[in-house]
Design an enzyme around this catalytic site. Structure first.
Site, short mmCIF file in Angstrom:
data_model
loop_
_atom_site.label_atom_id
_atom_site.label_comp_id
_atom_site.label_asym_id
_atom_site.label_seq_id
_atom_site.Cartn_x
_atom_site.Cartn_y
_atom_site.Cartn_z
N GLU A 137 0.82 -1.21 0.00
CA GLU A 137 0.00 0.00 0.00
C GLU A 137 0.86 1.26 0.00
OE1 GLU A 137 -3.15 0.48 -0.39
OE2 GLU A 137 -3.71 -1.63 -0.48
N GLN A 162 2.39 6.32 -4.63
CA GLN A 162 2.88 7.22 -5.69
C GLN A 162 3.41 6.45 -6.90
OE1 GLN A 162 2.64 10.48 -5.41
NE2 GLN A 162 2.17 10.70 -3.24
#
Length: 406
Positions: free
Chosen positions: A67, A72
């Protein structure tokens, strides 16, 4: 009456009545078309390589690392990093005790390096907070939100993925799908409370892990930012953006602000033994703890050679002769655009001091790969090694181009 910047839109009329049908449609699509292969998301499988039954827990560490990497980074890019990371740090104690430089080296290329430092910090925090032999993993939002770098959506995704808890998410993919579903008139960031209510309303309370994974997969593979494939979407018929005829208009976006730009002068300083000088950034900010070639921002009206000489003096207390340009490159961050002008330099005097960094080192050029550098520095290193290799070849050939003297 609330202002436009604070007013929270309620879910559109009828959406609550539609929720059971929307859940079934999405889960049926996900079963047939979602990213359910172990090669795509290995953290979503048991240690035996099986898909978990509803309610069956998964390894929280694997989910947490995935996660954070995906905050990004696209899945295809993050996956090999995740595999290397989990091999190196298979459990919390291994991550907590790891050399911070190894942590950053394994993250090198993913960017936003603060995420790597926060993972290690979080591992230490979780171990410190639990009794010896006790389960260190939080089962509630507050426990995850207490870790640095974990926001509400990441915490919800970890809890629903690892423990199948009925907690909503609102990552970029989910927000885009929901904005199109209701043709939201404002950007999701301007109505977070309303979007959270919508995500919570739609969440399947009996299969939250599957639902959240399906919602993210729909946004990543079908309801994409620029060219949504509405013909394959299970929510095409109830989608208000599709009905409006231009789903790509949603989510509505604020006008982009121009990125400020800066010119950075960089000095690749070599000494008489052919060693190169590098320094380690302070342990703060997006690139904290990484190594770099020294330099800094060009001042108005200042020649780039003067910038480099000044920065070497101010940051390292050395004097150097600024020579020829090695490379110029540009690199954009989310908040600014940088242009690096890099010059080869010859060290003249002064013992290098870490006046604005953690430490400085003289290293052989072939050792540079042993240190974690920001992405932009990879091209500088490549240019340096190419230049040095060319210079060595020229020296071996001699002035006549036929080798050295006999």
């Amino acid at each position: 009456m609330c202002s436009s910047s604070t007013c929270c839109a309620a879910p559109p009329p009828g959406i609550e009545e539609q929720a059971p049908v929307l859940r079934r449609q999405l889960l049926a699509w996900w079963k047939a078309h979602g990213r359910r292969n172990i090669a795509q998301k290995p953290w979503m499988f048991t240690t035996a390589g099986q898909r978990p039954a509803d309610g069956e827990p998964l390894d929280p560490l694997k989910v947490w690392v995935a996660e954070v990497m995906l905050q990004q980074t696209r899945l295809a890019v993050a996956l090999p990093y995740w595999q290397r990371w989990m091999t190196a740090f298979p459990d919390l104690p291994a991550l907590a005790a790891a050399d911070p430089q190894q942590v950053l080296l394994l993250w090198q290329g993913l960017g936003y390096y603060v995420r790597a430092r926060r993972l290690q910090q979080g591992a230490r925090q979780l171990l410190d907070a639990c009794a010896p032999g006790a389960d260190p993993w939080p089962r509630h939002l507050d426990g995850w939100l207490a870790l640095s770098g974990i926001g509400r959506s990441t915490a919800g995704s970890i809890l629903s993925s690892a423990f199948d808890q009925p907690i909503a998410i609102l990552d970029g993919n989910a927000a885009r799908v929901l904005a199109r579903l209701i043709a939201a008139p404002r950007p999701p960031k301007r109505d977070l409370a309303g979007f959270w209510r919508l995500s919570e309303l739609l969440l399947d309370p009996h299969r939250p892990r599957a639902f959240n994974q399906a919602l993210m997969d729909l946004g990543a593979t079908v309801c994409t930012p620029r060219s949504p494939d509405c013909g394959r979407c299970p929510w095409r018929d109830p989608c208000a953006a599709y009905a409006a005829g231009d789903p790509a208009r949603y989510p509505v976006k604020d006008a982009p602000r121009p990125l400020p730009s800066q010119v950075i002068g960089v000095g690749v300083v070599l000494d008489g033994r052919g060693r190169v000088l590098i320094d380690q950034r302070l342990p703060e900010g997006l690139l904290g703890g990484l190594w770099e070639f020294p330099g800094g921002k060009q001042e108005p009206g200042e020649a780039i050679e003067a910038t480099i000489a000044r920065e070497l003096r101010e940051e390292l207390a050395i004097e150097a002769e600024v020579g020829e340009e090695l490379i110029t490159l540009e690199h954009s961050y989310s908040h600014k655009r940088l242009r690096f002008v890099v010059h080869l330099c010859r060290w003249l005097a002064g013992e290098p001091q870490a006046l604005a960094s953690q430490q400085v080192r003289w290293v052989r050029p072939e050792q540079l790969g042993e240190f974690p550098f920001p992405a932009a520095n990879a091209r500088i290193i490549a240019a340096l090694l190419e230049r040095l290799t060319g210079a060595a070849t020229a020296a071996a050939l001699g002035p006549a181009g036929e080798g050295g003297s006999s």
